[in-house]
Design a protein around this motif. Structure first.
Motif, PDB file in Angstrom:
ATOM      1  N   MET A   1     -39.248  -6.277  17.657  1.00 27.57           N
ATOM      2  CA  MET A   1     -37.885  -5.441  18.189  1.00 27.57           C
ATOM      3  C   MET A   1     -36.827  -5.540  17.033  1.00 27.57           C
ATOM      4  O   MET A   1     -36.656  -6.743  16.498  1.00 27.57           O
ATOM      5  N   LYS A   3     -32.615  -4.736  15.942  1.00 23.69           N
ATOM      6  CA  LYS A   3     -31.543  -4.456  16.533  1.00 23.69           C
ATOM      7  C   LYS A   3     -30.809  -3.389  15.680  1.00 23.69           C
ATOM      8  O   LYS A   3     -30.758  -3.352  14.744  1.00 23.69           O
ATOM      9  N   GLU A  21     -34.325   2.895  22.563  1.00 20.47           N
ATOM     10  CA  GLU A  21     -34.460   1.992  23.379  1.00 20.47           C
ATOM     11  C   GLU A  21     -35.821   1.989  24.095  1.00 20.47           C
ATOM     12  O   GLU A  21     -36.430   1.043  24.587  1.00 20.47           O
ATOM     13  N   HIS A  25     -36.397  -1.194  21.407  1.00 20.78           N
ATOM     14  CA  HIS A  25     -35.302  -2.011  20.273  1.00 20.78           C
ATOM     15  C   HIS A  25     -34.212  -2.149  21.174  1.00 20.78           C
ATOM     16  O   HIS A  25     -33.886  -1.774  22.391  1.00 20.78           O
ATOM     17  N   ASP A  26     -33.096  -2.811  20.414  1.00 19.93           N
ATOM     18  CA  ASP A  26     -32.058  -3.483  21.026  1.00 19.93           C
ATOM     19  C   ASP A  26     -31.231  -2.611  20.600  1.00 19.93           C
ATOM     20  O   ASP A  26     -30.630  -2.870  19.327  1.00 19.93           O
ATOM     21  N   THR A  28     -27.167  -0.734  20.435  1.00 18.37           N
ATOM     22  CA  THR A  28     -25.530  -0.752  20.601  1.00 18.37           C
ATOM     23  C   THR A  28     -25.219   0.635  20.100  1.00 18.37           C
ATOM     24  O   THR A  28     -25.215   0.881  18.988  1.00 18.37           O
ATOM     25  N   ARG A 261     -30.986  -0.521  28.925  1.00 18.56           N
ATOM     26  CA  ARG A 261     -30.721  -1.627  28.203  1.00 18.56           C
ATOM     27  C   ARG A 261     -29.255  -1.485  27.147  1.00 18.56           C
ATOM     28  O   ARG A 261     -28.890  -2.378  26.675  1.00 18.56           O
ATOM     29  N   THR A 262     -29.256  -0.276  26.750  1.00 10.36           N
ATOM     30  CA  THR A 262     -28.362  -0.074  25.657  1.00 10.36           C
ATOM     31  C   THR A 262     -27.110  -0.294  25.970  1.00 10.36           C
ATOM     32  O   THR A 262     -26.481  -0.085  26.997  1.00 10.36           O
ATOM     33  N   GLU A 263     -26.361  -0.997  24.972  1.00  8.07           N
ATOM     34  CA  GLU A 263     -24.893  -1.411  25.126  1.00  8.07           C
ATOM     35  C   GLU A 263     -23.953  -0.225  24.571  1.00  8.07           C
ATOM     36  O   GLU A 263     -24.143   0.094  23.465  1.00  8.07           O
ATOM     37  N   CYS A 296     -26.844  -5.799  12.912  1.00  6.71           N
ATOM     38  CA  CYS A 296     -27.787  -4.962  13.253  1.00  6.71           C
ATOM     39  C   CYS A 296     -28.753  -4.880  12.095  1.00  6.71           C
ATOM     40  O   CYS A 296     -28.462  -5.067  10.862  1.00  6.71           O
TER      41      CYS A 296
END
Ligand SMILES: Cc1cc2nc3c(=O)[nH]c(=O)nc-3n(C[C@H](O)[C@H](O)[C@H](O)COP(=O)(O)OP(=O)(O)OC[C@H]3O[C@@H](n4cnc5c(N)ncnc54)[C@H](O)[C@@H]3O)c2cc1C
Length: 469
Positions: A1, A3, A21, A25-26, A28, A261-263, A296
Motif C-alpha cells: 500500500m 501513501k 483508493e 492505497h491510502d 489524501t 477512506r480517502t481523506e 506521501c
C-alpha cells in the motif's frame, strides 16, 4: 500500500483518488477551494448553476464511463444531449457528414463545394501537426459568414481563433479522425525522451511508432486516409454526448459518494512539493500548504502544470520548465439567466458566430435546476465583457434582461491547456512516483472527458511502475 498525495480536487484529482483508493492505497486530496473544481454546481437564488455550460462527450465508450463503471458505486443519469445549431436568421443544424455539408444553408453554395473538396484533399494528401485552420482557409476566398462560422467552431474546440487552432483539432472534433490517432504527435516531444518506456508504445505497436517518430504526422494521415474519408462520408458515430441530471455536480457527487477512506482537505493551497529522502528509488515527498505539511510516497498533481516549476524543484520538472510555463490557457465568461419564458425550447445548444457564444437551456434536460415554472439559460462567451454579453443576449434572443429573476456571471479557465498550434501537453508520467493529470496532460476530446483520459494513462503507468518494484 502506498501513501498517495493528490494536489487539486477537480475531476482528474477525484477520479485519480477513486481509482487509487479502490486499488488499496491510502489517499489524501488537498484542494485549495472546493472539491469538484470546474465540475461543480452552485446554488444561486433557487437555481442550480453549473460552473460553465457543459455537454459531456464520449458517453458510450469514453474514459469517464469506463472509470466510473470500474470504480464508482453508481453512475449518474445522463440525458442524450440533442443537436448543435447555428443561429443566423433562424436555427440551422451544424453540418458534419459530407451529405450534411452538401445540403446546409449556413454557407453559400460556392463555399460548400470548396470546403468539401478541400477536406477530401487534406485527408488524402495529409497535413502537418502545426497546420492551422487559417493556413488552409486563407487562400480559399470564402465569404464572411463561412469565415465567421469556422472561427467560432475553432473557439469552441480549441479556446482560440482559427489562426491558432490546429487543423487536426477540427478533424477530431468533427469525429473524422479518431482522438487516439493524434496522441503520439502531441506527446511527441515527451515520447522522444524515451518512447519505449511509455504505455503509448504498447498501444501503438513498435513498427508504427518508429515510422511515426521518423516521418511524423503526414505519414499517418496519408496512411489512414481511407478510414478518415469514410467517417467524413457517413455521419461519424460521434453523438454520444449527454447532460447529467442534477447538473455537473452529479458527476462529482458520484465520485465523492464512492470514496470510502480517502481523506479530503478543502481550503488549503499547495505551495511546495519537495523530496524528503536522498534515496533516488524511494524519495518520498512532503506536500506543503500554507498551514500544514503532508507526507506521501507518490504525488499526483492535478492543478495546472504551468505552475509546477514554481512549487517543486525535482529535476524532471525543471527540465521541462520552459515548456510548462509556455502552456496557454483561455478564459471564458459564462452568464446564467433565470427567466420566465424559454427562448431555447429544444434539446441541444446553439452557437452564435458574430459574437462567439455557446447557448443552451439546461432546464430542458432537468426542470429541477430552476424554481417551478422558470427556465435556466446558460451562455458561454469568449472575448466578451459582462455588460456587452447581456446586450448581445437581449438582441439575439429578443428577450428583456430586466425581467430576469437571476443573473450570475462566472469567469473561468475551462481547460488547463487550450488546444492551440504548438501547445505542449505534459505526459502524465513524470517519474515512477510523480504524475500529472488534468486537461493539460492529454489532448483528446474536451473538458471532463479529457481529464478522465489523462487519469487512465496515469493509472496504466502507475500500475506498470508498481510491477517493476
Ligand atoms: C465555460 C466552461 C465550459 C465547459 N464546457 C465543458 C463541456 O462542455 N464539456 C466538458 O466535458 N467540460 C467542459 N468544461 C471543462 C471541465 O469542467 C473541466 O475541463 C474539467 O472539469 C477539468 O477538470 P480538472 O481536474 O482537469 O481541473 P479542475 O476542475 O480545474 O481542477 C483542478 C483543481 O485544482 C485546484 N488547485 C489549483 N491549484 C491548487 C493548489 N496550488 N493547491 C491545491 N489545489 C489547487 C483547483 O482549485 C481545482 O479545484 C467547461 C468549463 C467551463 C469553465
Amino acid at each position: 500500500m502506498m501513501k498517495i498525495g493528490i494536489v487539486g480536487g477537480g475531476t482528474s484529482g477525484l477520479l485519480s483518488a477513486l481509482a487509487l483508493e479502490k486499488m488499496g492505497h491510502d489517499v489524501t486530496v488537498i484542494e485549495k477551494n472546493k472539491v469538484g473544481g470546474l465540475c461543480r454546481s452552485e446554488y444561486i437564488d433557487g437555481y442550480t448553476v453549473d460552473i460553465g455550460v457543459h455537454a459531456i462527450t464520449m458517453l458510450n465508450d469514453g474514459p469517464l464511463i469506463r472509470l466510473l463503471k470500474k470504480y464508482a458505486k453508481y453512475i449518474p443519469n445522463f440525458r442524450p444531449y440533442g443537436d448543435y445549431y447555428v443561429r443566423l436568421d433562424k436555427l440551422y443544424s451544424i453540418p458534419i457528414s459530407m451529405q450534411e455539408w452538401t445540403s446546409t444553408s449556413i454557407i453559400p453554395n460556392r463555399d460548400k463545394v470548396l470546403v468539401i473538396s478541400k477536406m477530401i484533399d487534406l485527408m488524402t494528401s495529409g497535413f502537418s501537426k502545426d497546420t492551422s485552420v487559417y493556413d488552409v482557409i486563407k487562400d480559399m476566398n470564402l465569404s464572411k459568414v463561412s469565415i465567421d462560422f469556422f472561427n467560432t467552431i475553432c473557439y469552441f474546440l480549441s479556446g482560440e481563433d482559427m489562426k491558432k487552432t490546429p487543423l487536426w483539432r477540427l478533424f477530431t472534433g468533427a469525429g473524422y479522425i479518431p482522438e487516439d490517432d493524434i496522441l503520439p504527435f502531441i506527446y511527441y516531444e515527451d515520447l522522444k525522451i524515451n518512447p519505449l518506456k511509455t504505455v503509448l508504445f504498447k498501444k501503438i505497436r513498435g513498427e508504427k511508432i518508429k515510422k511515426i517518430l521518423k516521418d511524423g504526422f503526414l505519414y499517418s494521415i496519408k496512411n489512414e486516409s481511407k478510414k478518415y474519408l469514410s467517417k467524413f462520408i457517413k455521419r461519424p458515430k460521434y453523438w454520444t454526448q449527454g447532460y447529467p441530471l442534477g447538473g455537473v455536480q452529479s458527476i462529482c457527487n458520484s465520485i465523492l459518494y464512492s470514496l470510502d477512506r480517502t481523506e479530503i482537505i478543502e481550503g488549503e493551497k499547495v505551495v511546495e512539493i519537495s523530496q524528503y529522502r536522498e534515496d533516488e528509488k524511494n524519495p518520498g515527498y512532503i506536500i506543503y500548504t500554507q498551514d500544514n505539511s503532508y507526507y506521501c510516497d507518490v504525488v499526483i498533481y492535478s492543478a495546472p502544470s504551468k505552475f509546477l516549476p514554481d512549487i517543486t524543484d525535482i529535476p524532471e520538472i525543471q527540465e521541462r520548465e520552459d515548456k510548462l510555463r509556455s502552456i496557454k490557457f483561455t478564459k471564458s465568461l459564462t452568464v446564467w439567466i433565470g427567466y420566465d419564458e424559454n427562448p431555447l425550447p429544444y434539446l441541444g445548444s446553439e452557437i452564435w458566430i458574430d459574437h462567439p457564444c455557446w447557448a443552451t437551456c439546461v432546464t430542458n434536460y432537468d426542470k429541477s435546476l430552476a424554481p417551478p415554472g422558470k427556465h435556466l439559460l446558460g451562455f458561454s462567451f469568449v472575448n466578451t465583457k459582462k455588460k456587452e454579453s447581456l446586450s448581445i443576449i437581449e438582441n439575439k434572443l429578443n428577450i428583456d434582461i430586466d425581467k430576469a429573476h437571476m443573473i450570475h456571471f462566472q469567469e473561468c479557465v475551462p481547460e488547463q491547456a487550450s488546444c492551440v498550434v504548438g501547445q505542449y501537453f505534459v505526459y502524465p508520467k513524470i517519474r515512477d512516483d510523480f504524475y500529472v493529470v488534468g486537461t493539460d496532460a492529454d489532448p483528446r476530446s474536451m473538458g471532463i472527458t479529457r481529464a478522465a483520459y489523462s487519469v487512465e494513462v496515469m493509472l496504466s503507468e502507475f500500475e506498470r511502475s508498481l510491477l517493476k518494484k
